[in-house]
Write a protein that holds these residues in place. Structure first.
Motif, PDB file in Angstrom:
ATOM      1  N   ASN A 172      -7.320  -2.503   7.790  1.00  0.00           N
ATOM      2  CA  ASN A 172      -6.921  -2.423   6.386  1.00  0.00           C
ATOM      3  C   ASN A 172      -8.057  -2.890   5.480  1.00  0.00           C
ATOM      4  O   ASN A 172      -8.303  -2.317   4.412  1.00  0.00           O
ATOM      5  CB  ASN A 172      -5.673  -3.275   6.155  1.00  0.00           C
ATOM      6  CG  ASN A 172      -4.429  -2.651   6.735  1.00  0.00           C
ATOM      7  OD1 ASN A 172      -4.015  -1.568   6.340  1.00  0.00           O
ATOM      8  ND2 ASN A 172      -3.823  -3.323   7.705  1.00  0.00           N
TER       9      ASN A 172
ATOM     10  N   ALA B 177      -5.619   0.436   0.695  1.00  0.00           N
ATOM     11  CA  ALA B 177      -5.168   0.458   2.088  1.00  0.00           C
ATOM     12  C   ALA B 177      -3.687   0.742   2.220  1.00  0.00           C
ATOM     13  O   ALA B 177      -3.223   1.084   3.313  1.00  0.00           O
ATOM     14  CB  ALA B 177      -5.487  -0.879   2.772  1.00  0.00           C
TER      15      ALA B 177
ATOM     16  N   SER C 201       0.364   2.808   4.581  1.00  0.00           N
ATOM     17  CA  SER C 201      -0.969   3.290   4.971  1.00  0.00           C
ATOM     18  C   SER C 201      -1.186   4.781   4.787  1.00  0.00           C
ATOM     19  O   SER C 201      -2.318   5.258   4.962  1.00  0.00           O
ATOM     20  CB  SER C 201      -1.246   2.910   6.424  1.00  0.00           C
ATOM     21  OG  SER C 201      -1.483   1.523   6.528  1.00  0.00           O
TER      22      SER C 201
ATOM     23  N   LYS D 272      -4.080   5.510   2.714  1.00  0.00           N
ATOM     24  CA  LYS D 272      -5.447   5.623   3.240  1.00  0.00           C
ATOM     25  C   LYS D 272      -5.936   7.071   3.219  1.00  0.00           C
ATOM     26  O   LYS D 272      -7.134   7.325   3.054  1.00  0.00           O
ATOM     27  CB  LYS D 272      -5.517   5.059   4.650  1.00  0.00           C
ATOM     28  CG  LYS D 272      -5.344   3.549   4.746  1.00  0.00           C
ATOM     29  CD  LYS D 272      -5.447   3.067   6.172  1.00  0.00           C
ATOM     30  CE  LYS D 272      -5.437   1.544   6.250  1.00  0.00           C
ATOM     31  NZ  LYS D 272      -4.133   0.954   5.893  1.00  0.00           N
TER      32      LYS D 272
END
Length: 445
Positions: free
Chosen positions: A148, A218, A60, A63
């Motif tokens: 996500n 994501a 992540s 992101k």
């Protein structure tokens, strides 16, 4: 590369070595960023040297890169954070939720995409997901709910706005300009193998790796310690022209959290923001960054912007690593080699000196100060109070940057400070000032 004191390096090595052993991590890389560079790193376990140039899955932390691509569109005037998703990506059940809500996990989107677990199954297109009303699990802006799916949609928004894949946009607009040439969407060159470690035995099993399709934004990026350190330098202010300093600052503002509390955890725009420490009398530092996990891998990147330092970890295990390792490394660094701040130098006040000093909101004492950066600071005097910093506005007014008065307009006058409906006076309930409701003629008796 610049280095730390041998005693500091040994302390960091000892902590990392213990984390690798106790967490039963096949291979663990840790590093510290300072002055825009990776100043210390180590590899423990089954490490291929040089350990700084082995790719690990970031999960992540991807992101943060996705958020940067979205914010670049906003800064170009191509979108607004208050735009509904439908304006830029029509046809989803989340079309009425805003871009800003998706970036801060406040859109009420489901945590995962429908169908098979996207982290372990080959990906598909947005149409292939078959989104429905069931993927909207909460009302908008009611509560933080990590999603996500939301970042998969943001990546698709970017792809359609730019007319090419999210991966190409991320490479050309973020990774390449920052010099992150060893960060890719699939393993390339020297890359670690991901493993699951058996919970009751010291046995390992290979974890799958795949293309996540529309969900790639994501969590699909792979990077080396050297590249992840560059992203840490970005979060510390070396944006390389990819974003403006103001936009970076905007990314780090917590959403929906009272940041005056002793400890808290929140999310900004594509970054996690948390205050660490447990003593209410001595609040710990605020850390900005992101954790990451994908089958076979764990990662973390956190920076202390006040200290000008960051720490990173990369591990090839599905679970087991202490998720507080990065914060602990930063604490070790602060204790052993605290940052030496720049010397104080005189500066001219951005407002006449007679406007500074004590003011009163009713009987409550406040003080208005000029602070570095051409800003003003209004806060309680000798006791807690509503506190905010202010930057100059375009018309001689001042605009709140944070705290209770964020976004509010401050107007300065020798007799009174006007802030929202608050009137601050030179003496408590000064009869010469326009105090709302007036001042009793009997005065203070």
């Amino acid at each position: 590369m610049p280095s730390l004191l041998p005693s500091t390096a040994r302390t960091l090595l000892a902590r990392t070595a213990r984390a690798q052993r106790d967490g039963r991590v096949p291979a663990l890389v840790a590093g510290v960023v300072r002055d825009g560079a990776l100043v210390w790193s180590t590899g423990r376990g089954e490490i291929t040297e040089p350990h700084q140039d082995v790719q690990y899955r970031l999960g992540s932390i991807s992101k943060t890169v996705t958020a940067i691509t979205v914010l670049r569109l906003r800064d170009e005037g191509r979108l607004d954070l208050d735009d509904a998703l439908d304006v830029h990506l029509p046809g989803t059940p989340l079309g009425g939720r805003t871009v800003g809500q998706l970036l801060s996990h406040l859109a009420g989107a489901g945590s995962e995409s429908p169908g098979q677990w996207w982290e372990r199954a080959p990906g598909t297109t947005l149409e292939g997901l078959g989104l429905s009303a069931a993927d909207v699990v909460l009302p908008a802006a009611r509560r933080f709910h990590y999603s996500n799916l939301g970042f998969g949609l943001l990546g698709e928004l970017v792809a359609r706005a730019r007319g090419r894949s999210w991966a190409e946009v991320a490479r050309d607009e973020v990774l390449a300009p920052l010099g992150m040439t060893r960060t890719t969407t699939r393993p390339s060159g020297r890359a670690a193998q991901g493993y699951a470690v058996h919970p009751w035995a010291d046995a390992v099993q290979v974890e799958p790796e795949h293309d996540a399709g529309v969900m790639a934004p994501a969590g699909q990026l792979w990077a080396t310690a050297t590249d992840l350190a560059r992203l840490g330098a970005f979060l510390l202010g070396d944006t390389g022209g990819v974003l403006s300093p103001d936009t970076l600052e905007e990314m780090t503002i917590p959403a929906g959290i009272d940041s005056s509390a002793a400890t808290w955890s929140s999310y900004g725009l594509g970054v996690q923001v948390q205050r660490v420490g447990t003593d209410p009398a001595r609040p710990g530092p605020v850390l900005v960054g992101h954790g990451g996990s994908m089958p076979g891998f764990l990662a973390g990147l956190w920076v202390d912007r006040e200290e000008g330092a960051g720490a990173l970890v990369l591990a090839n295990t599905t679970s087991g690593l202490d998720n507080g390792l990065t914060a602990a490394l930063l604490a070790d660094l602060r204790a052993a080699e605290p940052r030496i701040v720049d010397p104080w130098t005189p500066q001219s006040s951005p407002v006449p000196l007679e406007l500074l000093g004590p003011w009163y909101w009713g009987p409550s004492p406040y003080v208005l100060r000029a602070i570095p950066g051409g800003l003003l600071h209004l806060g309680g005097l000798g006791r807690p109070g509503r506190t905010s910093r202010f930057r100059p506005g375009p018309d001689g007014t001042w605009v709140g940057l944070d705290g209770y008065f964020a976004g509010e307009t401050l107007r300065l006058d020798p007799v009174a400070l006007n802030l929202a409906t608050f009137v601050f006076t030179r003496t408590p309930y000064d009869p010469a000032a326009p105090v709302p409701g007036g001042v009793d003629e009997g005065g203070w008796g």
